[in-house]
Design a protein around this motif. Structure first.
Motif, mmCIF file in Angstrom:
data_model
loop_
_atom_site.group_PDB
_atom_site.id
_atom_site.type_symbol
_atom_site.label_atom_id
_atom_site.label_comp_id
_atom_site.label_asym_id
_atom_site.label_seq_id
_atom_site.Cartn_x
_atom_site.Cartn_y
_atom_site.Cartn_z
ATOM 1 N N THR A 303 0.837 -1.193 0.000
ATOM 2 C CA THR A 303 0.000 0.000 0.000
ATOM 3 C C THR A 303 0.878 1.251 0.000
ATOM 4 O OG1 THR A 303 -0.111 -0.179 2.408
ATOM 5 C CG2 THR A 303 -1.948 -1.103 1.150
ATOM 6 N N PRO A 304 0.318 2.421 -0.364
ATOM 7 C CA PRO A 304 1.134 3.640 -0.420
ATOM 8 C C PRO A 304 1.820 3.945 0.911
ATOM 9 C CG PRO A 304 -0.965 4.000 -1.507
ATOM 10 C CD PRO A 304 -1.052 2.657 -0.846
ATOM 11 N N ASP A 305 3.056 4.454 0.809
ATOM 12 C CA ASP A 305 3.852 4.921 1.951
ATOM 13 C C ASP A 305 4.328 3.810 2.870
ATOM 14 O OD1 ASP A 305 3.455 7.657 1.161
ATOM 15 O OD2 ASP A 305 1.471 7.584 2.065
ATOM 16 N N THR A 306 4.278 2.551 2.397
ATOM 17 C CA THR A 306 4.755 1.443 3.218
ATOM 18 C C THR A 306 5.832 0.654 2.479
ATOM 19 O OG1 THR A 306 3.051 -0.093 2.431
ATOM 20 C CG2 THR A 306 2.528 1.219 4.380
ATOM 21 N N VAL A 307 6.481 -0.233 3.218
ATOM 22 C CA VAL A 307 7.574 -1.016 2.648
ATOM 23 C C VAL A 307 7.072 -2.378 2.184
ATOM 24 C CG1 VAL A 307 9.330 0.124 4.057
ATOM 25 C CG2 VAL A 307 8.203 -1.953 4.919
ATOM 26 N N ALA A 308 7.840 -2.974 1.276
ATOM 27 C CA ALA A 308 7.607 -4.354 0.840
ATOM 28 C C ALA A 308 8.799 -5.181 1.288
ATOM 29 C CB ALA A 308 7.448 -4.412 -0.680
ATOM 30 N N TYR A 309 8.545 -6.416 1.688
ATOM 31 C CA TYR A 309 9.597 -7.232 2.281
ATOM 32 C C TYR A 309 10.153 -8.258 1.290
ATOM 33 C CZ TYR A 309 8.117 -5.164 6.660
ATOM 34 O OH TYR A 309 7.814 -4.270 7.653
ATOM 35 N N ARG A 310 11.438 -8.552 1.496
ATOM 36 C CA ARG A 310 12.149 -9.506 0.649
ATOM 37 C C ARG A 310 13.067 -10.338 1.533
ATOM 38 N NH1 ARG A 310 16.848 -7.803 -0.851
ATOM 39 N NH2 ARG A 310 16.045 -5.672 -0.870
#
Length: 382
Positions: A303-310
């Motif tokens: 979602t906007p303004d959040t991080v994505a994890y890897r």
């Protein structure tokens, strides 16, 4: 349905299945004709860990449909009643069909003749083409995306499995990403294809994907190395890419959209009402006018303004879940349902303290799109 039951318990099965049980199930399914010798050997020889073997087995069976899934559930009940009970599975016996039950062939033919479904033909499938851009190594080595090599390999494999030629680029600047989109918009196969898939994986901000020359801090007179996500739609819209007029354009972006966490402590509260006004445009009559932006659907990693994890070894969760869902359901579900299933996977996120939720964005599909394969759509292979 048995296939859905397996999908719902997939994670727990992967975590708890033993090597011995996997071999027993492989033998049972080989004896049933669900798996051939090559597929049985593939599960055992191409996966180094027990979890990978379990993951490969259940995905392979789900991809073969409900009947195969029922057989696996029945064998699991016989081989390991305790795990079967812990997973909460049902007997796996098929329900008695009613007098109006459609066969799978009837359903496929109905889809092919449905005007609410984007048309697919043998010729259009043979012209499918996709664009895959992955940024892994950056000028600032502290920004390297460890694990993204696996994302690139998994996504390329998935695209090819869906019948798409893959135009692949690795480690591009923001300008080079833009150039690659522009070049792709002129690809000779676009005139004949039924759809395109564009996958971009890198670091990102809310509305941009970062190029490999990006810096964590830039001076006032420097320009950031960024690619505006909006440019994807500009390059592939009706005005700039008429070859894709009325054809689905599927976008997947694995990148952060900010620095905020995707989780929050929930408290009771009330939301203000939202009111929208309708505008009356009157009667509009124009000849040879088409919607500038239509037939797009995008899945963004968060979602906007959040991080994505890897994961630094296994790659990003979005790409992993896309692969799992598409492998199990791309033969039967339309693209919007596939994206919904990917989003649903994030409700069972691996971390207790982190959350991530992908977002469907700028969806202008007016029909449903299915990744028909030759054997599914009634086409003969060539």
């Amino acid at each position: 349905m048995a296939e859905k039951e397996l999908f719902n318990v997939r994670r727990k099965f992967v975590e708890e299945a033993t090597e011995a049980l996997i071999k027993q199930l492989l033998d049972d399914l080989f004896g049933d004709g669900v798996l051939n010798k090559g597929q049985r050997n593939c599960v055992l020889e191409e996966n180094s860990t027990t979890e990978d073997k379990a993951r490969s087995l259940i995905d392979m069976v789900m991809s073969k449909g409900d009947a195969a899934s029922r057989k696996m559930i029945a064998h699991l009940q016989s081989r390991d009643p305790s795990l079967y009970s812990n997973l909460g599975l049902s007997s796996g016996q098929p329900a008695q069909p009613g007098p109006t039950t459609l066969t799978s062939h009837d359903i496929r033919r109905k889809k092919q003749n449905d005007r609410d479904i984007y048309p697919v033909s043998k010729d259009s499938m043979s012209s499918r083409v996709s664009l895959l851009i992955t940024n892994i190594k950056f000028t600032d080595e502290t920004s390297n995306r460890n694990g993204a090599e696996k994302d690139e390999a998994n996504m390329e494999k998935q695209l090819k499995a869906l019948g798409y030629e893959v135009v692949k680029h690795t480690n591009l600047t923001g300008k080079a990403i833009d150039d690659a989109l522009n070049e792709f918009s002129k690809h000779p196969k676009l005139k004949e294809t039924d759809s395109v898939l564009v996958v971009i994986m890198s670091h990102g901000k809310r509305d941009t994907v970062l190029g490999v020359d990006c810096k964590k801090k830039i001076s006032d007179n420097e320009r950031p190395d960024e690619f505006p996500i909006d440019n994807i739609y500009k390059h592939l819209n009706a005005a700039n890419c008429p070859a894709l007029l009325n054809k689905p354009k599927i976008i997947i972006i694995q990148a952060c959209r900010g620095e905020g966490e995707g989780s929050a402590l929930v408290r009771d509260g009330a939301n203000a009402a939202v009111v929208s006004d309708d505008a009356d445009e009157g009667n509009i009559e124009d000849d040879a006018i088409v919607n500038k932006e239509k037939d797009f659907i995008s899945l963004l990693a968060c979602t906007p303004d959040t991080v994505a994890y890897r994961h630094h070894v296994e790659g990003s969760y979005l790409i992993r879940f896309v692969g799992e869902v598409f492998t199990a359901y791309a033969q039967k579900d339309d693209i919007e349902e596939l994206f919904r299933k990917v989003m649903q996977r994030f409700e069972d996120f691996p971390s207790r303290f982190k959350r991530q939720m992908p977002t469907k964005d700028r969806c202008t599909l007016t029909k449903r799109f299915y990744f028909f394969q030759p054997s599914e759509a009634g086409f003969t292979s060539v």
